[in-house]
Design a protein around this motif. Structure first.
Motif, PDB file in Angstrom:
ATOM      1  N   GLY B 203       9.804 -10.317 -10.852  1.00 48.95           N
ATOM      2  CA  GLY B 203       8.866 -10.631 -11.925  1.00 48.95           C
ATOM      3  C   GLY B 203       7.476 -11.000 -11.441  1.00 48.95           C
ATOM      4  N   ALA B 204       7.215 -10.771 -10.164  1.00 49.05           N
ATOM      5  CA  ALA B 204       5.840 -10.961  -9.695  1.00 49.05           C
ATOM      6  C   ALA B 204       4.921 -10.024 -10.478  1.00 49.05           C
ATOM      7  N   ALA B 205       3.705 -10.490 -10.742  1.00 46.11           N
ATOM      8  CA  ALA B 205       2.758  -9.668 -11.495  1.00 46.11           C
ATOM      9  C   ALA B 205       2.169  -8.567 -10.629  1.00 46.11           C
ATOM     10  N   ALA B 206       2.082  -8.836  -9.327  1.00 41.43           N
ATOM     11  CA  ALA B 206       1.485  -7.875  -8.391  1.00 41.43           C
ATOM     12  C   ALA B 206       1.823  -8.337  -6.977  1.00 41.43           C
ATOM     13  N   VAL B 207       1.532  -7.490  -6.013  1.00 36.91           N
ATOM     14  CA  VAL B 207       1.635  -7.889  -4.611  1.00 36.91           C
ATOM     15  C   VAL B 207       0.348  -7.486  -3.908  1.00 36.91           C
ATOM     16  N   LEU B 208       0.012  -8.258  -2.885  1.00 29.47           N
ATOM     17  CA  LEU B 208      -1.159  -7.931  -2.073  1.00 29.47           C
ATOM     18  C   LEU B 208      -0.658  -7.594  -0.666  1.00 29.47           C
ATOM     19  N   VAL B 209      -1.033  -6.427  -0.198  1.00 25.86           N
ATOM     20  CA  VAL B 209      -0.528  -5.945   1.092  1.00 25.86           C
ATOM     21  C   VAL B 209      -1.708  -5.492   1.946  1.00 25.86           C
ATOM     22  N   ASN B 210      -1.676  -5.853   3.203  1.00 28.99           N
ATOM     23  CA  ASN B 210      -2.696  -5.348   4.123  1.00 28.99           C
ATOM     24  C   ASN B 210      -2.054  -4.868   5.419  1.00 28.99           C
ATOM     25  N   THR B 211      -1.556  -5.825   6.225  1.00 26.18           N
ATOM     26  CA  THR B 211      -1.058  -5.469   7.553  1.00 26.18           C
ATOM     27  C   THR B 211       0.026  -4.395   7.504  1.00 26.18           C
ATOM     28  N   ALA B 212       0.928  -4.491   6.515  1.00 24.85           N
ATOM     29  CA  ALA B 212       2.045  -3.547   6.454  1.00 24.85           C
ATOM     30  C   ALA B 212       1.543  -2.106   6.368  1.00 24.85           C
ATOM     31  N   VAL B 213       0.432  -1.922   5.670  1.00 24.02           N
ATOM     32  CA  VAL B 213      -0.134  -0.574   5.543  1.00 24.02           C
ATOM     33  C   VAL B 213      -0.984  -0.252   6.773  1.00 24.02           C
ATOM     34  N   ALA B 214      -1.849  -1.197   7.127  1.00 20.11           N
ATOM     35  CA  ALA B 214      -2.798  -0.925   8.215  1.00 20.11           C
ATOM     36  C   ALA B 214      -2.096  -0.722   9.556  1.00 20.11           C
ATOM     37  N   SER B 215      -0.934  -1.377   9.745  1.00 22.38           N
ATOM     38  CA  SER B 215      -0.254  -1.279  11.038  1.00 22.38           C
ATOM     39  C   SER B 215       0.805  -0.182  11.060  1.00 22.38           C
ATOM     40  N   ALA B 216       0.943   0.541   9.954  1.00 21.61           N
ATOM     41  CA  ALA B 216       1.914   1.643   9.935  1.00 21.61           C
ATOM     42  C   ALA B 216       1.405   2.804  10.794  1.00 21.61           C
ATOM     43  N   THR B 217       2.325   3.592  11.294  1.00 23.98           N
ATOM     44  CA  THR B 217       1.935   4.781  12.067  1.00 23.98           C
ATOM     45  C   THR B 217       1.073   5.704  11.206  1.00 23.98           C
ATOM     46  N   ASP B 218       1.447   5.826   9.930  1.00 27.43           N
ATOM     47  CA  ASP B 218       0.695   6.656   8.990  1.00 27.43           C
ATOM     48  C   ASP B 218       0.291   5.766   7.805  1.00 27.43           C
ATOM     49  N   PRO B 219      -0.858   5.127   7.887  1.00 29.22           N
ATOM     50  CA  PRO B 219      -1.245   4.191   6.817  1.00 29.22           C
ATOM     51  C   PRO B 219      -1.317   4.846   5.435  1.00 29.22           C
ATOM     52  N   VAL B 220      -1.767   6.097   5.370  1.00 28.22           N
ATOM     53  CA  VAL B 220      -1.879   6.749   4.064  1.00 28.22           C
ATOM     54  C   VAL B 220      -0.481   6.964   3.464  1.00 28.22           C
ATOM     55  N   GLY B 221       0.432   7.423   4.287  1.00 29.79           N
ATOM     56  CA  GLY B 221       1.808   7.607   3.819  1.00 29.79           C
ATOM     57  C   GLY B 221       2.430   6.287   3.396  1.00 29.79           C
ATOM     58  N   MET B 222       2.181   5.230   4.178  1.00 27.46           N
ATOM     59  CA  MET B 222       2.742   3.920   3.843  1.00 27.46           C
ATOM     60  C   MET B 222       2.120   3.373   2.560  1.00 27.46           C
ATOM     61  N   ALA B 223       0.843   3.632   2.364  1.00 30.46           N
ATOM     62  CA  ALA B 223       0.174   3.178   1.136  1.00 30.46           C
ATOM     63  C   ALA B 223       0.819   3.829  -0.084  1.00 30.46           C
ATOM     64  N   GLU B 224       1.110   5.101   0.038  1.00 27.84           N
ATOM     65  CA  GLU B 224       1.754   5.802  -1.078  1.00 27.84           C
ATOM     66  C   GLU B 224       3.152   5.227  -1.330  1.00 27.84           C
ATOM     67  N   ALA B 225       3.879   4.959  -0.236  1.00 28.52           N
ATOM     68  CA  ALA B 225       5.225   4.387  -0.374  1.00 28.52           C
ATOM     69  C   ALA B 225       5.170   3.029  -1.072  1.00 28.52           C
ATOM     70  N   PHE B 226       4.187   2.216  -0.714  1.00 29.77           N
ATOM     71  CA  PHE B 226       4.035   0.913  -1.376  1.00 29.77           C
ATOM     72  C   PHE B 226       3.689   1.083  -2.859  1.00 29.77           C
ATOM     73  N   GLY B 227       2.836   2.063  -3.149  1.00 33.71           N
ATOM     74  CA  GLY B 227       2.483   2.296  -4.558  1.00 33.71           C
ATOM     75  C   GLY B 227       3.708   2.638  -5.383  1.00 33.71           C
ATOM     76  N   LEU B 228       4.547   3.505  -4.845  1.00 33.03           N
ATOM     77  CA  LEU B 228       5.767   3.894  -5.553  1.00 33.03           C
ATOM     78  C   LEU B 228       6.716   2.709  -5.692  1.00 33.03           C
ATOM     79  N   ALA B 229       6.838   1.921  -4.618  1.00 32.98           N
ATOM     80  CA  ALA B 229       7.764   0.779  -4.623  1.00 32.98           C
ATOM     81  C   ALA B 229       7.344  -0.265  -5.654  1.00 32.98           C
TER      82      ALA B 229
END
Lengths: 66, 260
Positions: B203-229
């Motif tokens: 029931g969180a209203a939103a999440v804020l993510v930085n390191t998880a995306v920025a430190s991924a091997t493919d940040p763009v792919g990880m960003a999309e995965a987070f958006g879907l999640a």
């Protein structure tokens, strides 16, 4: 003349305005904010402020962050 | 149950169309940020404020952030409320809006927020008309005081900043979601899309993510995965999960077996 800018004594030509200093450093005015002796100075006032050796400046800009 | 068609997040009077907030720190190059923001579908984007280094000038981060984003500067570097207020005022003078993420940290090892100074900064800045989003250690009493002080949302940490350890404070965040009449945004610690989905399911209203995306091997792919999640987790929350049971409960009918 030396002015304290971002914590460092910085050589500045006497009489130079803030607007001129920013231009000399190659910074875009809209990309920085200036605190002049503890007071935030709106950009439109930079032309009217000549630096003095007693001045303390903080010049900041946005960077990546979380 | 809320109607998913009207599932609008409103913060400080602004309608926000994405429940994934994105930080812009630690990318290998700022030029990938537009692709990351687009892949995440993010609208709220954080930045920090620092002294200009005249010896090694950097590109202006704002040129890497899409113009339709809501900018949420943080007060990182502040060690007390007064420093946070000073940073917030400088950030607002840049002319990019009134949003401010309050981050007051006096602990260098775990980067845990100082809740008391965070509360003081919230009081000061909300009174000055900022849209204040305080980053905090999940604590019900402080969260109530932050809301009373005018916080537009409350942002508890899931785990220490940049740790990618996930929702270690889950039980406390659940209490904030139940009790606080403000959007609860899980900030810090989320390392995997599944953890973002879990926060949204709670029931969180939103999440804020930085390191998880920025430190991924493919940040763009990880960003999309987070958006879907985040979307999946939100949908699941709105759909209402079934009860958890200790024992089995057959999914198929318990009559009409062949051996009867």
């Amino acid at each position: 003349m030396h002015v304290q800018i971002n914590g460092k004594a910085t050589e500045v030509e006497p009489g130079m305005t803030l607007a001129e200093f920013i231009a000399m450093k190659g910074l875009k005015p809209e990309s920085v904010v200036i605190e002049h002796n503890g007071t935030i100075l709106p950009r439109e006032r930079w032309r009217g402020v000549a630096l003095t050796s007693a001045d303390q400046l903080q010049i900041v800009s946005f960077v990546g962050g979380g | 149950m809320q109607n998913p068609d009207c599932d609008q997040l409103t913060i400080g009077g602004c309608e926000v169309n994405s429940r994934l907030f994105l930080g812009t720190g630690k990318y290998s190059a700022d030029r990938i940020i537009p692709s990351v923001v687009a892949a995440a579908g993010a609208q709220v984007v954080t930045v920090a404020l620092r002294r200009v280094d005249f010896d090694s000038p950097q590109d202006n981060i704002l040129t890497s952030i899409p113009k339709d984003c809501i900018l949420m500067p943080n007060t990182s570097g502040a060690r007390n409320a007064a420093e946070a207020a000073r940073i917030a005022r400088l950030a607002r003078a840049a002319g990019c809006g009134d949003w401010i993420k309050i981050e007051v940290i006096a602990d260098n090892r775990y980067l845990l927020p100082d809740n008391l100074e965070t509360l003081k900064a919230t009081e000061i800045l909300a009174a000055e008309g900022f849209i204040v989003l305080p980053y905090m250690s999940p604590d019900l009493s402080i969260a109530r005081r932050l809301a009373a002080a005018g916080a537009a949302a409350v942002m508890p940490l899931g785990a220490p900043i940049g740790s990618n350890r996930g929702l270690k404070t889950k039980e406390l965040i659940k209490i904030l979601i139940e009790e606080i009449d403000r959007p609860i945004i899980v900030d810090a610690g989320i390392g995997r899309p599944s953890e973002a989905a879990e926060a949204m399911e709670l029931g969180a209203a939103a999440v804020l993510v930085n390191t998880a995306v920025a430190s991924a091997t493919d940040p763009v792919g990880m960003a999309e995965a987070f958006g879907l999640a985040v979307k999946a987790g939100r949908k699941a929350f709105l759909a209402g999960a079934g009860a958890v049971r200790n024992q089995a409960c057959a999914s198929s009918p318990l009559t009409g077996f062949l051996q009867e």
